[in-house]
Every structure is written in structure tokens, then in C-alpha cells.
Motif scaffolding. Structure first.
Motif, short mmCIF file in Angstrom:
data_model
loop_
_atom_site.label_atom_id
_atom_site.label_comp_id
_atom_site.label_asym_id
_atom_site.label_seq_id
_atom_site.Cartn_x
_atom_site.Cartn_y
_atom_site.Cartn_z
N LEU A 245 20.24 -42.85 20.13
CA LEU A 245 19.98 -42.35 21.49
C LEU A 245 20.14 -40.83 21.53
CD1 LEU A 245 21.85 -44.94 23.79
CD2 LEU A 245 19.48 -44.98 22.99
N ALA A 246 21.24 -40.34 20.92
CA ALA A 246 21.50 -38.89 20.93
C ALA A 246 20.40 -38.16 20.17
CB ALA A 246 22.87 -38.61 20.31
N THR A 247 19.98 -38.73 19.04
CA THR A 247 18.93 -38.10 18.22
C THR A 247 17.61 -38.04 19.00
OG1 THR A 247 20.02 -39.01 16.29
CG2 THR A 247 17.80 -38.19 15.94
N ALA A 248 17.37 -39.06 19.83
CA ALA A 248 16.13 -39.08 20.63
C ALA A 248 16.22 -38.13 21.83
CB ALA A 248 15.84 -40.51 21.09
N GLY A 249 17.35 -37.46 21.97
CA GLY A 249 17.49 -36.46 23.05
C GLY A 249 18.02 -37.02 24.36
N LEU A 250 18.42 -38.31 24.36
CA LEU A 250 19.00 -38.87 25.60
C LEU A 250 20.44 -38.37 25.74
CD1 LEU A 250 17.69 -42.54 25.39
CD2 LEU A 250 16.84 -40.68 26.82
N PRO A 251 20.88 -38.11 26.97
CA PRO A 251 22.23 -37.58 27.11
C PRO A 251 23.31 -38.58 26.68
CG PRO A 251 21.18 -37.91 29.27
CD PRO A 251 20.17 -38.25 28.24
N VAL A 252 24.21 -38.10 25.82
CA VAL A 252 25.40 -38.88 25.45
C VAL A 252 26.59 -37.94 25.60
CG1 VAL A 252 26.56 -40.21 23.65
CG2 VAL A 252 24.06 -40.24 23.76
N HIS A 253 27.52 -38.32 26.46
CA HIS A 253 28.71 -37.49 26.70
C HIS A 253 29.96 -38.24 26.29
CE1 HIS A 253 25.79 -35.25 29.09
NE2 HIS A 253 26.59 -34.21 28.93
N GLY A 254 31.04 -37.51 26.17
CA GLY A 254 32.33 -38.13 25.86
C GLY A 254 33.38 -37.66 26.85
N VAL A 255 34.27 -38.57 27.24
CA VAL A 255 35.44 -38.18 28.03
C VAL A 255 36.63 -38.21 27.06
CG1 VAL A 255 37.04 -38.91 29.85
CG2 VAL A 255 34.56 -39.08 30.22
N VAL A 256 37.29 -37.07 26.92
CA VAL A 256 38.41 -36.98 25.99
C VAL A 256 39.67 -37.50 26.69
CG1 VAL A 256 39.76 -35.49 24.47
CG2 VAL A 256 37.32 -35.03 24.84
N PHE A 257 40.17 -38.61 26.17
CA PHE A 257 41.29 -39.31 26.80
C PHE A 257 42.61 -38.77 26.26
CE2 PHE A 257 44.03 -43.25 26.86
CZ PHE A 257 44.19 -43.28 28.23
N THR A 258 43.55 -38.51 27.17
CA THR A 258 44.85 -38.00 26.70
C THR A 258 45.99 -38.91 27.15
OG1 THR A 258 44.86 -36.58 28.64
CG2 THR A 258 44.20 -35.55 26.57
N GLY A 259 45.65 -40.08 27.68
CA GLY A 259 46.69 -41.00 28.16
C GLY A 259 47.14 -41.96 27.07
N ARG A 260 47.74 -43.09 27.52
CA ARG A 260 48.28 -44.05 26.57
C ARG A 260 47.30 -45.18 26.29
NH1 ARG A 260 54.34 -44.47 28.82
NH2 ARG A 260 53.18 -43.97 30.68
#
Ligand code: UTP
Length: 312
Positions: A245-260
Motif C-alpha cells: 500500500l505504501a509503495t503504491a503511494g497510499l497514505p500509511v501513518h504510524g502512532v508512536v505509543f509510549t504507554g504500557r
């Protein structure tokens, strides 16, 4: 509801794959699914469904395999047991027994063979249809005070496409996870994902940010998974499908988790989850805390006794 990827949407379906073999927890998981191992008095999987419901994901499809009938039984009614508790007037336990069957609309699909997480998700394709949906791993426990899934759904509404949960695990541990290459965004906890690789050797990892068990995915993932050949470990990897998906240019995001977060399929993490959650319980916490203080005191005294003996 039909949505094209990138169109703002409010997902309400979640896929929970529970068809893995649970080899890290054998022999306990020979006949009992690892997702049913109790964390205090509640199966790990029930915490996951509670989390989904809290985030508004009330249509649940579990991808099951052989040896998983305990999961179906847990989320079903048990009239005989309910009748006994009703007769005793035990309202508290009656509510607890009924809760799993009432909390969400739960369906099951079968993965005939454990051919990987990507394959498990693909098994739910006809149930999900053309909608944005979530995937939650049945053995990945997120502390209830950390609203990770809610944040991911918010980010998906904002950016469209797909959103993954990420955790900083250090380069020395990255070979156990899917790893990502990222670019920063305006939000401190959100990154744009430009590449993904499953279980890379640390020298080849694009970063030390690991993918953990929460995903919000665009429906295009199903076509990508159909075209994904078996990857690491001979399994069809969800990571490889998302990479397409990312290679095809579709948006892929990440939420960086800092909890438990606890991987309840890992024995040490499982023990930590049980202790942490037991300490925080109103009913068990005070007595268990007293026990732990005494026990850790014994351990410390034991350690210094050993140290003294070895100094002699
Ligand atoms: P894991 O890799 O943690 O599960 O997959 P596993 O293979 O059961 O674990 P070990 O390493 O042998 O102990 C993450 C999730 O994906 C599911 C698992 O049930 C788990 O919840 N899964 C994995 C499937 O549903 N099908 C598969 O083919 C593989």
C-alpha cells in the motif's frame, strides 16, 4: 457504507486474528488458545474486545482455527450456569458471565491453516467488505488508561489510508517485529511510514520502531494481500501487504505509543501483565500488594544472603 481509501470514515468493524499456534507458550497452549489464558480472572481476549467496544468498534470478527472452540464458548451464553447463579442471587457473577456475550456483535470465520497474520486478515475480507476497519491482535494487551486505538482512529480520520501502532523497542530487539522507515509529521506522536520490513536483522532495520498489535486499515489491503507471496517464515505477512500500500503511494501513518503494553503470548510479559493488573484491582489489589512487598523483601534478603555467602 462504501468508502474509498482517504475518505473520512468512522470504522465500526474489527478483525481479531486468534488462529495462531501459540508455540511460545507450550504446553499450556496445546489445548487452550493463548488468547484465553487468564490475566487475573479474565481471558486476555476479553480485554481486547472491551478495548474495541470502548473505541466504538462493536462489530467483531474473530479469525479462529482448530482448538479454538473455547473462544466461541466464552463469547456465547451459558444458560445452565446463568440459571445456577440466578437461583443463588449472585448478581455480580451473573453479570460477569453474561458480559462477553452481550458486549459486541461477534462473528467467527475460520482460517483452515495458520498461514500467517496476513492470511488470517484476508480470511475476514468478505465480512469487512469495502470499509476501513481495525485489526487487533488477541495477545497484545494495552493498558486501559492508554487510549491508543482511539488516537489511531482519530489519525485515520485526519489522514485517511491506514494507521499502525508503533513502539520504540531498541535495535537489539527489532528482529522480533515488523520494522518501519518513517518521516516526521506536524504531530509529535504521528509519523508517515515510507517502508516496512518484517523481522529484519538489526543491521538492516530501517529504524527501531516496531509495529505492535493494533492497525486501522484501508480496504485496499485485501487486494494487496491477495498479491502477497509468503514472506518471512513462509507465512503471508500483513507487513508485506501494508508495504505494498505504501509503495503504491497510499497514505500509511504510524502512532508512536509510549504507554504500557504486554505481549501475553510471551511468558515473561504475561507474568508482568498479571501482576500489574492484579495490583490495580480494588478487590485483590491491597492483599496482593502486601504479599508482593513481603515477597520482594524476602527476595532481597535472599539475594544479600547469597552475596554474603559468596564473599566468605
Ligand atoms: P503470533 O506470531 O504472535 O502468534 O501472531 P503465534 O504464531 O500463535 O505465536 P507463537 O510465536 O507461535 O507463540 C500474532 C497474532 O496473529 C494470530 C495469532 O493468533 C496472534 O493473535 N495469527 C497468527 C493467526 O490468527 N493466524 C496465523 O496464521 C498466525
Amino acid at each position: 457504507m462504501t468508502q474509498a481509501s482517504g475518505t473520512p470514515s468512522r470504522p465500526h468493524k474489527v478483525v481479531i486474528p486468534v488462529a495462531g499456534l501459540g508455540t511460545r507458550f507450550l504446553p499450556a497452549t496445546k489445548a487452550v488458545p493463548k488468547e484465553m489464558l487468564p490475566v487475573v480472572d479474565t481471558p486476555a481476549l476479553q480485554y481486547i474486545v472491551e478495548e474495541a467496544v470502548r473505541a466504538g468498534l462493536t462489530e467483531v470478527v474473530m479469525v479462529t482455527g482448530r482448538n479454538k472452540s473455547a473462544i466461541e464458548d466464552h463469547f456465547d451464553r451459558v444458560p445452565e450456569l446463568e440459571a445456577v447463579l440466578e437461583k443463588k442471587g449472585d448478581r455480580v457473577r451473573l453479570t460477569a458471565v453474561r458480559r462477553p456475550s452481550e458486549m459486541a456483535d461477534i462473528h467467527f470465520v475460520r482460517q483452515g491453516e495458520a498461514r500467517g497474520l496476513g492470511h488470517a486478515v484476508l480470511c475476514a475480507a468478505s465480512y469487512v467488505g469495502d470499509e476501513v476497519f481495525a485489526v487487533m491482535l488477541g495477545d497484545d494487551l494495552i493498558d486501559t488508561r492508554d487510549l491508543l486505538l482511539e488516537r489511531m482512529l482519530e489519525v485515520q480520520l485526519q489522514h485517511g489510508g491506514s494507521v499502525l501502532a508503533l513502539l520504540e523497542v531498541g535495535l537489539e530487539n527489532i528482529d522480533k517485529y515488523g520494522a518501519v522507515a518513517v518521516q516526521p509529521t506536524k504531530a509529535e506522536d504521528v509519523v508517515r511510514i515510507t517502508d516496512l520490513v518484517e523481522k529484519p536483522p538489526s543491521a538492516q532495520a530501517p529504524s527501531s520502531l516496531a509495529i505492535i498489535g493494533r492497525y486501522v486499515l484501508a480496504p485496499e489491503i485485501f487486494a494487496a494481500l491477495r498479491d502477497t507471496p509468503p514472506g518471512a517464515g513462509g507465512e503471508i505477512q500483513l507487513t508485506d501487504g501494508i508495504k505494498a500500500l505504501a509503495t503504491a503511494g497510499l497514505p500509511v501513518h504510524g502512532v508512536v505509543f509510549t504507554g504500557r503494553r504486554y505481549d501475553t503470548g510471551d511468558r515473561l510479559d504475561y507474568l508482568k501483565a498479571v501482576v500489574r493488573l492484579a495490583v490495580e484491582r480494588d478487590d485483590l489489589g491491597p492483599a496482593f500488594r502486601d504479599f508482593l512487598v513481603e515477597f520482594t523483601g524476602d527476595l532481597t534478603r535472599g539475594d544479600s544472603a547469597v552475596a554474603e555467602r559468596s564473599n566468605d
